[in-house]
Design a protein around this motif. Structure first.
Motif, PDB file in Angstrom:
ATOM      1  N   LEU A 462      38.380  54.000  44.150  1.00 14.62           N
ATOM      2  CA  LEU A 462      37.784  52.666  43.993  1.00 14.62           C
ATOM      3  C   LEU A 462      36.325  52.755  43.536  1.00 14.62           C
ATOM      4  N   LEU A 465      36.706  53.349  39.809  1.00 10.87           N
ATOM      5  CA  LEU A 465      37.243  52.154  39.125  1.00 10.87           C
ATOM      6  C   LEU A 465      37.148  50.932  40.045  1.00 10.87           C
ATOM      7  N   ASP A 467      36.181  47.859  39.315  1.00 12.01           N
ATOM      8  CA  ASP A 467      36.201  46.554  38.645  1.00 12.01           C
ATOM      9  C   ASP A 467      37.335  45.642  39.105  1.00 12.01           C
ATOM     10  N   MET A 468      38.550  46.208  39.273  1.00 12.04           N
ATOM     11  CA  MET A 468      39.700  45.364  39.589  1.00 12.04           C
ATOM     12  C   MET A 468      39.518  44.654  40.931  1.00 12.04           C
ATOM     13  N   LEU A 469      39.140  45.421  41.950  1.00 13.00           N
ATOM     14  CA  LEU A 469      38.945  44.831  43.279  1.00 13.00           C
ATOM     15  C   LEU A 469      37.783  43.846  43.273  1.00 13.00           C
ATOM     16  N   THR A 471      36.771  42.053  40.783  1.00 11.15           N
ATOM     17  CA  THR A 471      37.226  40.848  40.069  1.00 11.15           C
ATOM     18  C   THR A 471      38.102  39.993  40.978  1.00 11.15           C
ATOM     19  N   ILE A 472      39.021  40.646  41.721  1.00  7.87           N
ATOM     20  CA  ILE A 472      39.895  39.895  42.645  1.00  7.87           C
ATOM     21  C   ILE A 472      39.047  39.131  43.663  1.00  7.87           C
ATOM     22  N   CYS A 473      38.052  39.808  44.245  1.00 10.06           N
ATOM     23  CA  CYS A 473      37.175  39.166  45.243  1.00 10.06           C
ATOM     24  C   CYS A 473      36.395  38.015  44.612  1.00 10.06           C
TER      25      CYS A 473
END
Length: 484
Positions: A462, A465, A467-469, A471-473
Motif C-alpha cells: 500500500l 501503491l 492511490d487506490m485506497l 481515492t476510495i477514502c
C-alpha cells in the motif's frame, strides 16, 4: 414494499444480531473442546456473510431509513467492510493465544460480535439516539471483554477503570447532546445542522453543548486530556482484547466524530476546529514523549495510539473534504498497522509468557528473520518512514493541514513525528543489533503466519501503491459527508 425499503440497508445488522443469538445458543449445546472450533468457524462465516450482504445491498448515493435515524452511504459501507475484516483478523491472530490461556470461549466470540454490531450502528447513525445506542453497545461489550480474565487482578482493575471513566464520558456526551437538542429542537444530524445555519438556535447553549460533545468524543478517541484510561486498559487487558480495542473501534470512532462534527455541527466549525487544534497538539506531545519512557510494549503502543489519534484530528480540523478523506485514510492505515503490531506480540507469546516488553524482542532477527522483517515493516510504517504506507497516511494529513492554511500546525506535527520515530526505531535496533535473551522456539500457526506476512507486506504494498485506497477514502467521504 415500504418495509423492505427500510429493512434492506440494515439487513447486515439484522443478520449479525440473529447469528449472535444462534451462536450463543449453539455454544451452550456443543461439547466444550470440539465446540469452540465450531463456534469460531461460525463467527468467521458470519463476518464473511455480513460482508457479502453489505456489498450486495449497496446503493449509489445516500439512503435514509427509519425516519432518518439510519443512513446507508458509500462511507458507511466501506468502513463496515473494513470493520468485518479487522475483527476477523483479530480472531485469527488471537485464537492460539486465547486457547493457551483458557480464554477461547463462546463468551469472548459473542462479545466480539456484539462489539462489531455496535460499531456498525455507530458507522451508519444519523441521529443522536442511534449514535449513542451504537456507542454503548460497543463500550459495554469491550468492558466485559477486558474483565473476561477473572482471576487476573490487573485485568479486573483495567476493566473497572475503563468502565468508570467510560460512564463519565458517556454522561458528558449525553449532556452535550441534550443541550444541542434544547438549542435546535432536533436530534437528527441534518435537522440540527439546518437549525444552526438558519440562525434559530440559541448560540450560547450551542457552544456549551459543543464543549461537552467534543469532550465525550475526545474520550472515546483517547486523546489528551481524556487519555488516562488508554495505557492502563491496553496494559491490563489480555493482548487479544487490547488488539480489538486498538483496531476496529477506531474506524467506528472516525465515523462517529465525522458524523457529529462534519454533518451535524459543520456551521460551528470555527468553534470546534479550535478545540481540535488544542486536543491534537496535546495528544501528539504527551503521546510521543511519554511513549519514549515505556519499557512495556502494550503501554508504549497505548501512548503511540494517543499520538496517532492526535494526527487523525489534524485532518478533521482542516475543515475541508480533502482533510476528511485524509483522516479516513489515516484511520484505515492505523488499524492495519495496529493489527500487525499486536498480532506480533501474540505470536511471540507462549504459555505462561507474555512477549510484551522491549527485551522480549531482543535478537528476534536471529530467532526468526522473517517475523523480524515483518515487525520492521510495521514499525517503519508507524514511524512514517517511506516507502511504507504510514508515510503516505501522515503526508496526506499534513498536506490537508497546509492546504487549510495551518502551516505552523503541520510543522509542529512533523516535529512530534520525528520524536515518535525514536521509540519505533528502537524496536528495530533491539531486533537486529541485540543478543536474544531467550532461545525458546517460536511456534506460529499456519493461518497466523500467513496473516502476519500479508499484514506486513500489505503495509509495504500500500506504501508503493497508495492511490487506490486514498481515492476510495476521498470519494466515499465526498459522497457521504457532502450529499447530506
Amino acid at each position: 414494499m415500504d418495509l423492505m425499503t427500510n429493512i434492506m440497508p440494515v439487513s447486515a445488522e439484522i443478520f449479525l444480531l440473529v447469528m449472535v443469538s444462534v451462536i450463543l445458543i449453539a455454544d451452550l449445546l456443543i461439547k466444550q473442546n470440539s465446540g469452540r472450533l465450531f463456534t469460531y468457524t461460525l463467527v468467521q462465516l458470519t463476518l464473511v456473510v455480513c460482508s457479502l450482504i453489505t456489498v450486495s445491498t449497496h446503493v449509489s448515493g445516500v439512503s435514509y431509513v427509519f425516519h432518518n435515524m439510519f443512513v446507508d452511504d458509500l462511507m458507511s459501507d466501506v468502513l463496515k467492510l473494513l470493520t468485518y475484516m479487522a475483527v476477523s483478523v483479530m480472531m485469527i491472530y488471537s485464537r492460539q493465544y486465547l486457547i493457551v490461556r483458557g480464554l477461547f470461549s463462546g463468551e469472548f466470540m459473542v462479545l466480539a460480535l456484539f462489539a462489531t454490531l455496535g460499531m456498525m450502528v455507530m458507522i451508519s447513525a444519523n441521529h443522536f439516539l442511534t449514535l449513542y445506542l451504537g456507542l454503548e453497545l460497543l463500550s459495554l461489550s469491550l468492558y466485559a471483554m477486558v474483565a473476561l480474565q477473572r482471576d487476573s487482578a490487573i485485568a479486573t482493575e483495567a476493566a473497572m477503570k475503563y468502565f468508570i471513566l467510560g460512564a463519565l464520558a458517556s454522561g458528558l456526551l449525553l449532556y452535550g447532546m441534550s443541550m444541542l437538542y434544547g438549542a435546535t429542537g432536533s436530534l437528527e444530524l441534518g435537522a440540527v445542522s439546518s437549525a444552526i445555519q438558519s440562525g434559530q438556535a440559541n448560540q450560547s447553549l450551542l457552544v456549551f453543548g459543543l464543549v461537552f460533545v467534543v469532550s465525550g468524543l475526545a474520550f472515546k478517541l483517547g486523546v489528551v486530556p481524556f487519555h488516562m484510561w488508554v495505557p492502563d486498559v491496553y496494559h491490563g487487558a489480555p493482548t487479544a482484547m487490547t488488539m480489538l480495542i486498538g483496531s476496529a473501534p477506531k474506524l467506528a470512532a472516525f465515523a462517529f466524530v465525522s458524523r457529529i462534527l462534519v454533518e451535524g455541527l459543520q456551521p460551528l466549525v470555527q468553534h470546534w476546529s479550535g478545540m481540535l487544534v488544542i486536543l491534537s497538539i496535546a495528544s501528539m506531545a504527551i503521546g510521543n514523549l511519554t511513549a519514549i519512557a515505556q519499557t512495556n510494549l502494550k503501554r508504549m503502543f497505548a501512548y503511540s495510539t494517543i499520538a496517532h489519534m492526535g494526527f487523525l484530528l489534524l485532518g478533521l480540523l482542516s475543515g475541508g473534504i480533502e482533510g476528511y478523506g485524509a483522516s479516513m485514510f489515516y484511520a484505515v492505515i492505523y488499524v492495519l498497522m495496529s493489527l500487525g503490531a499486536f498480532g506480533m506480540i501474540m505470536l511471540l507469546s507462549r504459555e505462561g509468557f507474555e512477549a510484551d516488553t522491549l527485551n522480549d524482542f531482543k535478537g528476534l532477527s536471529q530467532r526468526s528473520p522473517w517475523l523480524a522483517f515483518m515487525m520492521l515493516l510495521l514499525m517503519f510504517s508507524m514511524a512514517g518512514v517511506p516507502p511504507t504506507v504510514g508515510f503516505y497516511a501522515k503526508f496526506s494529513v499534513l498536506n490537508a493541514v497546509v492546504q487549510a492554511g495551518h502551516l505552523w500546525l503541520a510543522i509542529v506535527a512533523v516535529i512530534f513525528s520525528l520524536i515518535g520515530a525514536f521509540y519505533y526505531l528502537r524496536i528495530v535496533k533491539l531486533m537486529y543489533f541485540d543478543v536474544p535473551e531467550s532461545h525458546a522456539p517460536i511456534t506460529v500457526g499456519q493461518d497466523a503466519a500467513l496473516l502476519i506476512s500479508l499484514n506486513g507486506l500489505g503495509v509495504l504494498f500500500l506504501g508503493l501503491l497508495p492511490d487506490m485506497l486514498m481515492t476510495i477514502c476521498g470519494v466515499s467521504v465526498q459522497q457521504s459527508l457532502l450529499l447530506h
